[in-house]
Design a protein around this motif. Structure first.
Motif, PDB file in Angstrom:
ATOM      1  N   ALA A 108      30.060  -3.360 -25.333  1.00  0.00           N
ATOM      2  CA  ALA A 108      29.195  -1.865 -25.309  1.00  0.00           C
ATOM      3  C   ALA A 108      27.745  -1.543 -25.826  1.00  0.00           C
ATOM      4  O   ALA A 108      27.097  -1.462 -24.713  1.00  0.00           O
ATOM      5  N   GLU A 109      27.071  -2.569 -26.216  1.00  0.00           N
ATOM      6  CA  GLU A 109      25.879  -2.887 -26.518  1.00  0.00           C
ATOM      7  C   GLU A 109      25.208  -3.596 -25.384  1.00  0.00           C
ATOM      8  O   GLU A 109      23.616  -2.786 -24.768  1.00  0.00           O
ATOM      9  N   ASN A 110      26.004  -4.445 -24.502  1.00  0.00           N
ATOM     10  CA  ASN A 110      25.298  -4.990 -23.628  1.00  0.00           C
ATOM     11  C   ASN A 110      25.169  -4.309 -22.775  1.00  0.00           C
ATOM     12  O   ASN A 110      24.300  -4.299 -21.619  1.00  0.00           O
ATOM     13  N   GLU A 111      26.133  -3.372 -22.604  1.00  0.00           N
ATOM     14  CA  GLU A 111      26.079  -2.064 -21.416  1.00  0.00           C
ATOM     15  C   GLU A 111      24.864  -1.615 -21.264  1.00  0.00           C
ATOM     16  O   GLU A 111      24.612  -0.901 -20.432  1.00  0.00           O
ATOM     17  N   ARG A 112      24.847  -1.284 -22.643  1.00  0.00           N
ATOM     18  CA  ARG A 112      24.000   0.734 -22.405  1.00  0.00           C
ATOM     19  C   ARG A 112      22.676  -0.757 -22.483  1.00  0.00           C
ATOM     20  O   ARG A 112      21.741   0.898 -21.561  1.00  0.00           O
ATOM     21  N   THR A 113      22.098  -1.751 -22.906  1.00  0.00           N
ATOM     22  CA  THR A 113      21.130  -2.645 -22.593  1.00  0.00           C
ATOM     23  C   THR A 113      21.052  -2.176 -20.871  1.00  0.00           C
ATOM     24  O   THR A 113      19.752  -2.408 -20.436  1.00  0.00           O
ATOM     25  N   ASN A 114      22.648  -2.961 -20.240  1.00  0.00           N
ATOM     26  CA  ASN A 114      21.841  -2.902 -18.935  1.00  0.00           C
ATOM     27  C   ASN A 114      21.787  -1.834 -17.940  1.00  0.00           C
ATOM     28  O   ASN A 114      20.814  -1.810 -17.066  1.00  0.00           O
ATOM     29  N   ILE A 115      22.177  -0.617 -18.492  1.00  0.00           N
ATOM     30  CA  ILE A 115      22.169   1.028 -18.051  1.00  0.00           C
ATOM     31  C   ILE A 115      20.319   1.076 -18.107  1.00  0.00           C
ATOM     32  O   ILE A 115      19.543   1.510 -17.289  1.00  0.00           O
ATOM     33  N   ARG A 116      19.933   0.895 -19.624  1.00  0.00           N
ATOM     34  CA  ARG A 116      18.535   1.006 -19.467  1.00  0.00           C
ATOM     35  C   ARG A 116      17.443   0.237 -18.767  1.00  0.00           C
ATOM     36  O   ARG A 116      16.551   0.923 -18.167  1.00  0.00           O
ATOM     37  N   GLN A 117      17.977  -0.891 -19.025  1.00  0.00           N
ATOM     38  CA  GLN A 117      17.356  -1.732 -18.338  1.00  0.00           C
ATOM     39  C   GLN A 117      17.468  -1.189 -16.140  1.00  0.00           C
ATOM     40  O   GLN A 117      16.153  -1.644 -15.949  1.00  0.00           O
ATOM     41  N   ARG A 118      18.510  -0.753 -15.086  1.00  0.00           N
ATOM     42  CA  ARG A 118      18.957  -0.567 -14.508  1.00  0.00           C
ATOM     43  C   ARG A 118      17.886   0.990 -14.171  1.00  0.00           C
ATOM     44  O   ARG A 118      17.206   1.150 -13.200  1.00  0.00           O
ATOM     45  N   GLN A 119      17.762   1.709 -15.148  1.00  0.00           N
ATOM     46  CA  GLN A 119      17.235   2.894 -15.843  1.00  0.00           C
ATOM     47  C   GLN A 119      15.432   2.471 -15.230  1.00  0.00           C
ATOM     48  O   GLN A 119      15.147   3.436 -14.287  1.00  0.00           O
ATOM     49  N   ALA A 120      15.349   1.940 -16.127  1.00  0.00           N
ATOM     50  CA  ALA A 120      14.343   1.310 -16.027  1.00  0.00           C
ATOM     51  C   ALA A 120      13.198   0.752 -14.651  1.00  0.00           C
ATOM     52  O   ALA A 120      12.120   1.390 -14.237  1.00  0.00           O
ATOM     53  N   GLU A 121      14.499  -0.045 -14.072  1.00  0.00           N
ATOM     54  CA  GLU A 121      14.148   0.044 -12.639  1.00  0.00           C
ATOM     55  C   GLU A 121      14.171   0.115 -11.874  1.00  0.00           C
ATOM     56  O   GLU A 121      13.105   0.613 -10.657  1.00  0.00           O
ATOM     57  N   GLY A 122      14.749   1.596 -11.747  1.00  0.00           N
ATOM     58  CA  GLY A 122      14.859   2.481 -10.611  1.00  0.00           C
ATOM     59  C   GLY A 122      13.929   3.375 -10.935  1.00  0.00           C
ATOM     60  O   GLY A 122      12.816   3.844  -9.640  1.00  0.00           O
ATOM     61  N   ILE A 123      13.392   3.785 -11.988  1.00  0.00           N
ATOM     62  CA  ILE A 123      12.384   4.774 -12.358  1.00  0.00           C
ATOM     63  C   ILE A 123      10.733   3.803 -11.373  1.00  0.00           C
ATOM     64  O   ILE A 123       9.582   4.549 -11.292  1.00  0.00           O
ATOM     65  N   ALA A 124      10.720   2.019 -12.335  1.00  0.00           N
ATOM     66  CA  ALA A 124       9.537   1.435 -11.658  1.00  0.00           C
ATOM     67  C   ALA A 124       9.220   1.763 -10.021  1.00  0.00           C
ATOM     68  O   ALA A 124       8.483   1.704  -9.767  1.00  0.00           O
ATOM     69  N   ALA A 125      10.453   1.618  -9.289  1.00  0.00           N
ATOM     70  CA  ALA A 125      10.661   1.423  -7.462  1.00  0.00           C
ATOM     71  C   ALA A 125      10.172   2.975  -7.109  1.00  0.00           C
ATOM     72  O   ALA A 125       9.419   2.858  -5.541  1.00  0.00           O
ATOM     73  N   ALA A 126      10.736   3.811  -7.734  1.00  0.00           N
ATOM     74  CA  ALA A 126      10.467   5.558  -7.695  1.00  0.00           C
ATOM     75  C   ALA A 126       9.257   5.696  -7.583  1.00  0.00           C
ATOM     76  O   ALA A 126       8.349   5.773  -6.296  1.00  0.00           O
ATOM     77  N   LYS A 127       8.166   5.005  -8.860  1.00  0.00           N
ATOM     78  CA  LYS A 127       6.922   5.279  -8.927  1.00  0.00           C
ATOM     79  C   LYS A 127       6.115   4.616  -7.582  1.00  0.00           C
ATOM     80  O   LYS A 127       4.922   5.070  -7.220  1.00  0.00           O
ATOM     81  N   ALA A 128       6.821   3.371  -7.832  1.00  0.00           N
ATOM     82  CA  ALA A 128       6.354   2.868  -6.079  1.00  0.00           C
ATOM     83  C   ALA A 128       6.169   3.162  -4.981  1.00  0.00           C
ATOM     84  O   ALA A 128       4.539   3.164  -4.314  1.00  0.00           O
ATOM     85  N   ARG A 129       6.859   4.074  -4.781  1.00  0.00           N
ATOM     86  CA  ARG A 129       7.347   5.095  -3.450  1.00  0.00           C
ATOM     87  C   ARG A 129       6.647   6.092  -3.429  1.00  0.00           C
ATOM     88  O   ARG A 129       6.167   6.767  -2.580  1.00  0.00           O
ATOM     89  N   GLY A 130       5.930   6.491  -4.989  1.00  0.00           N
ATOM     90  CA  GLY A 130       4.892   7.463  -4.953  1.00  0.00           C
ATOM     91  C   GLY A 130       6.078   8.935  -5.056  1.00  0.00           C
ATOM     92  O   GLY A 130       5.556   9.648  -5.979  1.00  0.00           O
ATOM     93  N   VAL A 131       7.365   8.409  -5.872  1.00  0.00           N
ATOM     94  CA  VAL A 131       7.285   9.945  -6.600  1.00  0.00           C
ATOM     95  C   VAL A 131       7.375  10.498  -7.860  1.00  0.00           C
ATOM     96  O   VAL A 131       7.141   9.139  -8.549  1.00  0.00           O
ATOM     97  N   ARG A 132       7.004  11.425  -8.326  1.00  0.00           N
ATOM     98  CA  ARG A 132       6.652  11.461  -9.002  1.00  0.00           C
ATOM     99  C   ARG A 132       7.633  12.446 -10.036  1.00  0.00           C
ATOM    100  O   ARG A 132       8.869  12.779  -9.827  1.00  0.00           O
ATOM    101  N   PHE A 133       7.433  11.960 -11.904  1.00  0.00           N
ATOM    102  CA  PHE A 133       8.024  12.223 -12.420  1.00  0.00           C
ATOM    103  C   PHE A 133       7.703  13.354 -13.665  1.00  0.00           C
ATOM    104  O   PHE A 133       6.769  12.915 -13.784  1.00  0.00           O
TER     105      PHE A 133
END
Length: 202
Positions: A125-150
């Motif tokens: 359960a903890e590992n899955e939460r960690t993976n979800i947070r990591q995927r979210q962070a990677e997704g946000i970083a990739a979106a920012k690199a494409r110029g998406v603003r949050f």
């Protein structure tokens, strides 16, 4: 007399708790004994969970759909499990994992096997939460690199904002009139006024 309780948690108010509720109703738990929290498991400031803790007595039964309803990470799940089973003397059933049913196998071997399963599932359960947070962070970083603003979209002030500010500063117009001309709220007007003055000083 032994009572049976159910606990449901969803992470936000727009998430649906029906899947968990259906599983608990299948255990024929009375509606008044089902406690529902609609907020993140990031802490235990959960009013319904606290009510459940106060209600539970020795030999009562607590039913949950999955192990991660108890906590946000390995340590908290373990702590809450042991609190209910050791300190409160209650039983717990995890509906998604029939092996986690403290009513069965109360001998040394049964307890040993339950502890192993609990540790494995808590880690998962903890590992899955960690993976979800990591995927979210990677997704946000990739979106920012494409110029998406949050965040909130930037409110563009009209070209005559500076002129409006000067009229307001000279008391030629009221703040209400300045706000009306700019088409923004009063708080936005003052915030942009601070930014405007800072830019003028720079």
């Amino acid at each position: 007399m032994m009572s049976t309780y159910g606990y449901v948690r969803v992470s936000s108010r727009d998430q649906n708790e029906d899947r968990q509720l259906d599983a608990l109703r299948g255990m024929e738990i009375e509606e008044r004994n089902i406690f529902i929290d609609k907020q993140s498991g990031k802490d235990f400031e959960r009013p319904q969970y606290k009510r459940l803790v106060r209600k539970v007595r020795r030999e009562d039964l607590i039913c949950i759909k999955s192990i991660d309803r108890l906590g946000r990470n390995y340590t908290e799940i373990q702590e809450q499990w042991r609190y209910f089973t050791k300190e409160k003397g209650a039983d717990i059933v995890v509906l998604d994992m029939p092996l986690l049913d403290t009513r069965r196998g109360k001998d040394l071997m049964g307890t040993f096997l339950s502890d192993i399963v609990l540790q494995v599932l808590s880690f998962a359960a903890e590992n899955e939460r960690t993976n979800i947070r990591q995927r979210q962070a990677e997704g946000i970083a990739a979106a920012k690199a494409r110029g998406v603003r949050f965040g909130r979209p930037q409110i563009i002030m009209p070209e005559y904002f500076g002129k409006t500010v000067r009229s307001w500063e000279r008391k030629e117009i009221t703040v209400e009139e300045a706000v009306r001309r700019c088409g923004v709220s009063e708080s936005t007007f003052y915030r942009r006024l601070r930014e405007y003055r800072a830019e003028k000083r720079a």
